[in-house]
Design a protein around this motif. Structure first.
Motif, PDB file in Angstrom:
ATOM      1  N   LYS A 316       0.771  -1.273  -0.168  1.00  0.00           N
ATOM      2  CA  LYS A 316      -0.096   0.082  -0.121  1.00  0.00           C
ATOM      3  C   LYS A 316       0.816   1.140  -0.029  1.00  0.00           C
ATOM      4  CE  LYS A 316      -4.013  -2.213   2.333  1.00  0.00           C
ATOM      5  NZ  LYS A 316      -4.677  -2.164   3.545  1.00  0.00           N
ATOM      6  N   ILE A 317       1.900   1.095  -0.796  1.00  0.00           N
ATOM      7  CA  ILE A 317       2.769   2.259  -1.125  1.00  0.00           C
ATOM      8  C   ILE A 317       2.805   2.965  -2.459  1.00  0.00           C
ATOM      9  CG2 ILE A 317       4.023   1.994   0.968  1.00  0.00           C
ATOM     10  CD1 ILE A 317       6.373   0.736  -0.567  1.00  0.00           C
ATOM     11  N   ARG A 318       3.224   4.069  -2.888  1.00  0.00           N
ATOM     12  CA  ARG A 318       3.363   4.393  -4.167  1.00  0.00           C
ATOM     13  C   ARG A 318       4.708   5.373  -4.085  1.00  0.00           C
ATOM     14  NH1 ARG A 318      -0.345   1.727  -3.837  1.00  0.00           N
ATOM     15  NH2 ARG A 318      -2.533   2.272  -4.852  1.00  0.00           N
ATOM     16  N   SER A 319       5.405   5.369  -5.377  1.00  0.00           N
ATOM     17  CA  SER A 319       6.354   6.327  -5.543  1.00  0.00           C
ATOM     18  C   SER A 319       5.828   7.495  -6.630  1.00  0.00           C
ATOM     19  CB  SER A 319       7.836   5.529  -6.090  1.00  0.00           C
ATOM     20  OG  SER A 319       8.030   4.594  -5.228  1.00  0.00           O
ATOM     21  N   VAL A 320       6.581   8.548  -6.211  1.00  0.00           N
ATOM     22  CA  VAL A 320       6.075   9.524  -7.079  1.00  0.00           C
ATOM     23  C   VAL A 320       7.633  10.376  -7.702  1.00  0.00           C
ATOM     24  CG1 VAL A 320       5.302  12.174  -7.180  1.00  0.00           C
ATOM     25  CG2 VAL A 320       3.985  10.334  -6.249  1.00  0.00           C
ATOM     26  N   PHE A 321       7.721  10.629  -9.091  1.00  0.00           N
ATOM     27  CA  PHE A 321       8.838  11.182  -9.619  1.00  0.00           C
ATOM     28  C   PHE A 321       8.385  12.362 -10.056  1.00  0.00           C
ATOM     29  CE2 PHE A 321       9.946   7.013  -8.849  1.00  0.00           C
ATOM     30  CZ  PHE A 321      11.539   7.139  -8.790  1.00  0.00           C
ATOM     31  N   VAL A 322       8.947  13.459  -9.881  1.00  0.00           N
ATOM     32  CA  VAL A 322       8.615  14.678 -10.481  1.00  0.00           C
ATOM     33  C   VAL A 322       9.773  15.323 -11.568  1.00  0.00           C
ATOM     34  CG1 VAL A 322       7.997  17.349  -9.985  1.00  0.00           C
ATOM     35  CG2 VAL A 322       7.139  15.557  -8.183  1.00  0.00           C
ATOM     36  N   SER A 323       9.063  15.636 -12.860  1.00  0.00           N
ATOM     37  CA  SER A 323       9.778  16.357 -13.649  1.00  0.00           C
ATOM     38  C   SER A 323       9.767  17.785 -13.543  1.00  0.00           C
ATOM     39  CB  SER A 323       9.675  15.664 -14.791  1.00  0.00           C
ATOM     40  OG  SER A 323       9.937  14.187 -14.739  1.00  0.00           O
ATOM     41  N   GLN A 324      10.829  18.619 -13.556  1.00  0.00           N
ATOM     42  CA  GLN A 324      10.682  20.210 -13.456  1.00  0.00           C
ATOM     43  C   GLN A 324      11.155  20.661 -14.849  1.00  0.00           C
ATOM     44  OE1 GLN A 324      10.155  22.191  -9.414  1.00  0.00           O
ATOM     45  NE2 GLN A 324      12.160  21.098  -9.238  1.00  0.00           N
ATOM     46  N   ALA A 325      10.773  21.901 -15.037  1.00  0.00           N
ATOM     47  CA  ALA A 325      11.357  22.602 -16.532  1.00  0.00           C
ATOM     48  C   ALA A 325      12.571  22.686 -16.645  1.00  0.00           C
ATOM     49  CB  ALA A 325      10.609  23.857 -16.546  1.00  0.00           C
ATOM     50  N   SER A 326      13.053  22.088 -18.032  1.00  0.00           N
ATOM     51  CA  SER A 326      14.320  22.088 -18.397  1.00  0.00           C
ATOM     52  C   SER A 326      14.676  22.346 -19.765  1.00  0.00           C
ATOM     53  CB  SER A 326      15.063  20.820 -17.930  1.00  0.00           C
ATOM     54  OG  SER A 326      16.190  20.600 -18.603  1.00  0.00           O
ATOM     55  N   SER A 327      15.949  22.674 -20.066  1.00  0.00           N
ATOM     56  CA  SER A 327      15.923  22.749 -21.828  1.00  0.00           C
ATOM     57  C   SER A 327      16.141  21.947 -22.378  1.00  0.00           C
ATOM     58  CB  SER A 327      17.197  23.791 -21.778  1.00  0.00           C
ATOM     59  OG  SER A 327      18.441  23.030 -21.205  1.00  0.00           O
ATOM     60  N   LYS A 328      15.960  20.441 -21.974  1.00  0.00           N
ATOM     61  CA  LYS A 328      16.418  19.160 -22.486  1.00  0.00           C
ATOM     62  C   LYS A 328      15.520  18.138 -21.775  1.00  0.00           C
ATOM     63  CE  LYS A 328      20.641  18.783 -20.170  1.00  0.00           C
ATOM     64  NZ  LYS A 328      22.205  18.551 -20.334  1.00  0.00           N
ATOM     65  N   GLN A 329      15.461  17.020 -22.504  1.00  0.00           N
ATOM     66  CA  GLN A 329      14.972  15.881 -21.883  1.00  0.00           C
ATOM     67  C   GLN A 329      15.514  15.344 -20.480  1.00  0.00           C
ATOM     68  OE1 GLN A 329      12.365  13.917 -23.598  1.00  0.00           O
ATOM     69  NE2 GLN A 329      12.101  12.733 -21.738  1.00  0.00           N
TER      70      GLN A 329
END
Length: 507
Positions: A316-329
């Motif tokens: 009953k757990i989750r993982s979250v990955f946040v992508s923030q603004a960048s000039s490239k992938q």
């Protein structure tokens, strides 16, 4: 509290000399590992020229220390009225100016060496950059926090003066270090951390183990064949038991060791993870040997990715990955990871960032079509053919044939799961992209933050009526494969109209 004059150019902490030296030494050893190993592989060379080798290595270490000391002395930074200034370089001098308004995030971290030397690393990320533009390796922690607070203060002054921000807007750009005003939103206890390690990617640990064993095998083979002039490869082939039980034992041992490596690396990386909330921003702190300090900004968040798998579901757990603004992938390492979140904590975080209830969201779905399976199957078939060719020339028997069949069936099953889970959903505010095989990934994007939407169709898709959809964001591209072309065109027109009609900014 003593007032610090940041306008005077300053050096790093004195311990930075040793940090720079040891870091540079490690880098040089890594770059020249094979050259440094030559004296130990050539027995006669070491016996005849051992003294000169020791003298040469000592001179190189001394020269490296001198270079590291000069790097320390030449590295100076200050805060002036217009920007943050940095001078560095020994042979090639450089001067960098970072205007306050360009500063996006300020991160503090500590690796093992920095903890031993009682210093912290200080990174400044700027608008348009996916990685830190300024990296200061060694500062006293109190000074680093004071420097961070001063830069944030100067940034807020500039933005407040130029944009005349209202109170809500100011809260979105204000970024602070953990203080009494910050709220501890979540702290990962050790029991949950172990659960995260158990439910993490086992194959990553297995891959690391296999890579290490392959490197160790090649090194030992080279060493022994050079010193003793032995043909170990032929001897090794003749002595391997050609039984399935032996192969099964090796596989079991590798998987158990890979599992332990995965748990250990996860515990070390995310040890004592804490999430602080300050107005509209979140500060994430984690790590045992390398302490990371990262900031999640609401305005800069581009992709909110939720990851789960059957074991995580059980715990009953989750993982979250946040992508923030960048000039490239963004690469996987550049994403900000929050692991071990309960369903309730996940809902709180999502609501704070998007002002929506995660449990109440409904999407209109478009699914990837079954023809996508053949795209994956042909790629997997090419891999198996390559492995078959290698097995034919190296070690080909009934065991390798059975192994190749199992690999093909396993890859085909994973391809089937990938097709089954691939879909895109949308509503008036958000896009949700679902992908994965054993793991399941939900990538959520606010529609107004899309930079572009386009369709691509290869020659086969033009014939069978399918298309791939590419969504461009400020942190990279997300692709949904093999949608029905009619659904894809309708979704494309809808998203374009939403983006063109919105009055919200994309960052």
């Amino acid at each position: 509290m003593v007032q610090i004059d940041f306008s005077t150019p300053r050096l790093q902490s004195f311990n930075g000399i040793f940090l720079i030296f040891f870091t540079d030494i490690a880098k040089r050893v890594k770059q020249n590992i094979y050259i440094l190993a030559i004296p130990f592989l050539q027995k006669n060379l070491f016996n005849n020229y051992g003294t000169y080798i020791y003298i040469g290595l000592a001179l190189l270490v001394i020269l490296q220390f001198v270079f590291s000391y000069l790097s320390y002395k030449k590295f100076k930074f200050s805060i002036q009225e217009d920007a943050f200034h940095l001078d560095s370089g020994v042979i090639k001098l450089s001067h960098i100016e970072i205007p306050f308004e360009r500063i996006q995030n300020i991160n503090l971290q500590q690796n093992v060496l920095q903890q031993l030397l009682n210093v912290v690393g200080f990174d400044i990320e700027t608008a348009g950059e996916g990685t830190a533009e300024i990296k200061i390796k060694a500062l006293d922690k109190e000074f680093a926090n004071a420097l961070k607070a001063k830069l944030i203060e100067e940034k807020n002054k500039v933005q407040g003066a130029e944009l005349n921000l209202d109170e809500d807007k100011t809260s979105e750009i204000t970024e602070q270090t953990p203080s009494k005003e910050d709220t501890l939103l979540f702290q990962l206890d050790f029991k949950t951390l172990i659960k995260v390690g158990i439910s993490s990617n086992l194959f990553k640990g297995v891959g690391l183990l296999l890579a290490f064993l392959a490197y160790l095998y090649n090194f030992i083979m080279d060493f022994l064949t050079t010193i003793f002039d032995l043909n170990l490869e032929e001897d090794f082939k003749n002595r391997i038991p050609e039984t399935l039980s032996f192969i099964s034992l090796v596989i079991i041992v590798v998987f158990i060791a890979g599992f332990l490596i995965t748990v250990l690396t996860t515990v070390l990386k995310y040890y004592n993870l804490k999430i602080f909330k300050n107005q509209q921003n979140y500060e994430v702190v984690y790590g045992l040997f390398k302490r990371e300090n990262k900031v999640i900004k609401k305005t800069k968040t581009q992709i909110f990715e939720i990851r789960t798998n059957p074991v995580k579901e059980l715990f009953k757990i989750r993982s979250v990955f946040v992508s923030q603004a960048s000039s490239k992938q963004l690469t996987e390492k550049q994403k900000i990871g929050l692991v071990g979140l309960s369903k309730e904590n996940l809902g709180i975080l999502f609501h704070s960032l998007f002002h929506l209830e995660l449990s109440d969201l409904n999407y209109e779905l478009s699914r990837s079509q079954p023809r996508l399976f053949f795209r994956y199957f042909y790629k997997n078939l090419a891999i198996v053919i390559g492995l078959s060719a290698a097995a034919y020339f190296v070690y080909f028997n009934w065991v390798s044939i059975v192994g190749l069949i199992i690999i093909l069936l396993g890859l085909s099953w994973i391809a089937f799961l990938r097709v089954k889970k691939s879909s895109i959903g949308f509503n008036s505010d958000l896009i949700s992209i679902r992908k994965g095989s054993i793991d399941t990934k939900f990538k959520i994007i606010e529609i107004h933050k899309l930079q572009s939407v386009r369709l691509s169709r290869n020659i086969f898709q033009q014939y069978n009526g399918h298309a791939d959809m590419n969504l461009e964001t400020a942190s990279g591209t997300v692709t949904i494969e093999y949608l029905k072309v009619k659904e894809a065109v309708e979704l494309l027109n809808y998203l374009i109209s939403k983006v063109e009609s919105t009055d919200k900014g994309w960052i």
